[in-house]
Motif scaffolding. Structure first.
Motif, PDB file in Angstrom:
ATOM      1  N   ASN A   1       0.898  -1.153  -0.055  1.00 36.24           N
ATOM      2  CA  ASN A   1      -0.174  -0.188  -0.052  1.00 36.24           C
ATOM      3  C   ASN A   1       0.816   1.370  -0.032  1.00 36.24           C
ATOM      4  OD1 ASN A   1      -2.267  -1.547   0.034  1.00 36.24           O
ATOM      5  ND2 ASN A   1      -2.637  -1.248   2.353  1.00 36.24           N
ATOM      6  N   ARG A   2       1.793   1.313   0.718  1.00 34.74           N
ATOM      7  CA  ARG A   2       2.696   2.536   0.985  1.00 34.74           C
ATOM      8  C   ARG A   2       3.426   2.779  -0.357  1.00 34.74           C
ATOM      9  NH1 ARG A   2       1.815   6.920   2.937  1.00 34.74           N
ATOM     10  NH2 ARG A   2       0.826   5.774   4.423  1.00 34.74           N
ATOM     11  N   ARG A   3       3.848   1.541  -0.970  1.00 34.01           N
ATOM     12  CA  ARG A   3       4.584   1.833  -2.228  1.00 34.01           C
ATOM     13  C   ARG A   3       3.829   2.142  -3.247  1.00 34.01           C
ATOM     14  NH1 ARG A   3       9.067  -0.967  -3.997  1.00 34.01           N
ATOM     15  NH2 ARG A   3       8.171  -1.847  -5.789  1.00 34.01           N
ATOM     16  N   GLU A   4       2.773   1.875  -3.150  1.00 34.86           N
ATOM     17  CA  GLU A   4       1.581   2.501  -4.164  1.00 34.86           C
ATOM     18  C   GLU A   4       1.335   3.872  -4.206  1.00 34.86           C
ATOM     19  OE1 GLU A   4       0.323   1.172  -7.322  1.00 34.86           O
ATOM     20  OE2 GLU A   4       1.741  -0.399  -6.783  1.00 34.86           O
ATOM     21  N   ILE A   5       1.251   4.267  -2.887  1.00 37.55           N
ATOM     22  CA  ILE A   5       1.074   5.842  -2.604  1.00 37.55           C
ATOM     23  C   ILE A   5       2.333   6.610  -2.943  1.00 37.55           C
ATOM     24  CG2 ILE A   5       1.150   7.511  -0.579  1.00 37.55           C
ATOM     25  CD1 ILE A   5      -0.759   5.427   0.785  1.00 37.55           C
ATOM     26  N   LEU A   6       3.655   6.116  -2.655  1.00 35.13           N
ATOM     27  CA  LEU A   6       4.861   6.546  -2.871  1.00 35.13           C
ATOM     28  C   LEU A   6       4.996   6.724  -4.476  1.00 35.13           C
ATOM     29  CD1 LEU A   6       7.187   5.053  -0.408  1.00 35.13           C
ATOM     30  CD2 LEU A   6       6.677   7.264  -0.334  1.00 35.13           C
TER      31      LEU A   6
ATOM     32  N   LYS B   1       5.260  10.180  -9.360  1.00 30.51           N
ATOM     33  CA  LYS B   1       4.822  10.587 -10.513  1.00 30.51           C
ATOM     34  C   LYS B   1       4.397  12.170 -10.598  1.00 30.51           C
ATOM     35  CE  LYS B   1       1.158   9.258 -13.898  1.00 30.51           C
ATOM     36  NZ  LYS B   1       0.130   8.444 -14.105  1.00 30.51           N
ATOM     37  N   GLN B   2       3.843  12.705  -9.447  1.00 25.58           N
ATOM     38  CA  GLN B   2       3.540  13.968  -9.346  1.00 25.58           C
ATOM     39  C   GLN B   2       4.695  14.715  -9.284  1.00 25.58           C
ATOM     40  OE1 GLN B   2       1.434  14.661  -5.568  1.00 25.58           O
ATOM     41  NE2 GLN B   2       0.692  16.649  -6.487  1.00 25.58           N
ATOM     42  N   ILE B   3       5.767  14.255  -8.516  1.00 24.70           N
ATOM     43  CA  ILE B   3       6.851  15.019  -8.296  1.00 24.70           C
ATOM     44  C   ILE B   3       7.714  15.173  -9.590  1.00 24.70           C
ATOM     45  CG2 ILE B   3       9.246  15.040  -7.282  1.00 24.70           C
ATOM     46  CD1 ILE B   3       7.756  13.951  -4.682  1.00 24.70           C
TER      47      ILE B   3
ATOM     48  N   LEU C   1       8.632  18.627 -11.603  1.00 21.58           N
ATOM     49  CA  LEU C   1       9.968  18.706 -12.075  1.00 21.58           C
ATOM     50  C   LEU C   1      10.165  19.207 -13.506  1.00 21.58           C
ATOM     51  CD1 LEU C   1      11.990  16.196  -9.889  1.00 21.58           C
ATOM     52  CD2 LEU C   1      12.016  18.780  -9.643  1.00 21.58           C
ATOM     53  N   ASN C   2       9.351  18.453 -14.383  1.00 24.72           N
ATOM     54  CA  ASN C   2       9.457  18.334 -15.767  1.00 24.72           C
ATOM     55  C   ASN C   2       8.911  19.779 -16.346  1.00 24.72           C
ATOM     56  OD1 ASN C   2      10.821  15.958 -16.088  1.00 24.72           O
ATOM     57  ND2 ASN C   2       8.937  14.802 -16.504  1.00 24.72           N
ATOM     58  N   LEU C   3       7.629  20.042 -15.667  1.00 18.77           N
ATOM     59  CA  LEU C   3       7.221  21.316 -16.047  1.00 18.77           C
ATOM     60  C   LEU C   3       7.886  22.552 -15.658  1.00 18.77           C
ATOM     61  CD1 LEU C   3       4.669  22.922 -17.189  1.00 18.77           C
ATOM     62  CD2 LEU C   3       3.477  22.708 -14.845  1.00 18.77           C
TER      63      LEU C   3
END
Length: 112
Positions: A76-81, A86-88, A92-94
């Motif tokens: 569960n924690r791995r999925e959240i991370l 992905k969001q980070i 960073l790309n933007l």
């Protein structure tokens, strides 16, 4: 018996972390003792490893209380991370594109 300072040094944490783990009720010393035992050291080391792996105190408490297995909790924690990663990476790309294009706050290009 080991005192709090030595316990923290052995586990690589601050005294504030130790107090926090006690407050969150994921670490408690063996009853009726002054100082800490080798069992306490081992238990605290487990908690430190789990925290470094990204588990929250609530996650650890769920495992300790038998509400979840360690494997379920880690998954569960791995999925959240992964979602946070992905969001980070998106941010960073933007921001890199904005820097490359010298986008200013008051320009319309920022909105594209």
């Amino acid at each position: 018996m080991i005192q709090a300072k030595e316990l923290c040094e052995n586990c690589g944490i601050s005294y504030e972390n130790l107090k926090y783990f006690k407050k969150k009720k994921i670490f408690w010393p063996e009853e009726g003792r002054k100082g800490y035992t080798e069992n306490d050291v081992e238990n605290l080391k487990r908690i430190v490893v789990l925290r470094k792996a990204g588990l929250t105190c609530d996650d650890i408490k769920s495992v300790q209380d038998g509400k979840m297995s360690l494997a379920e909790c880690i998954e569960n924690r791995r999925e959240i991370l992964k979602q946070k990663d992905k969001q980070i990476n998106g941010a960073l790309n933007l921001s890199a594109k904005m820097m490359e294009n010298h986008i200013q706050f008051d320009t319309k290009e920022m909105l594209r």
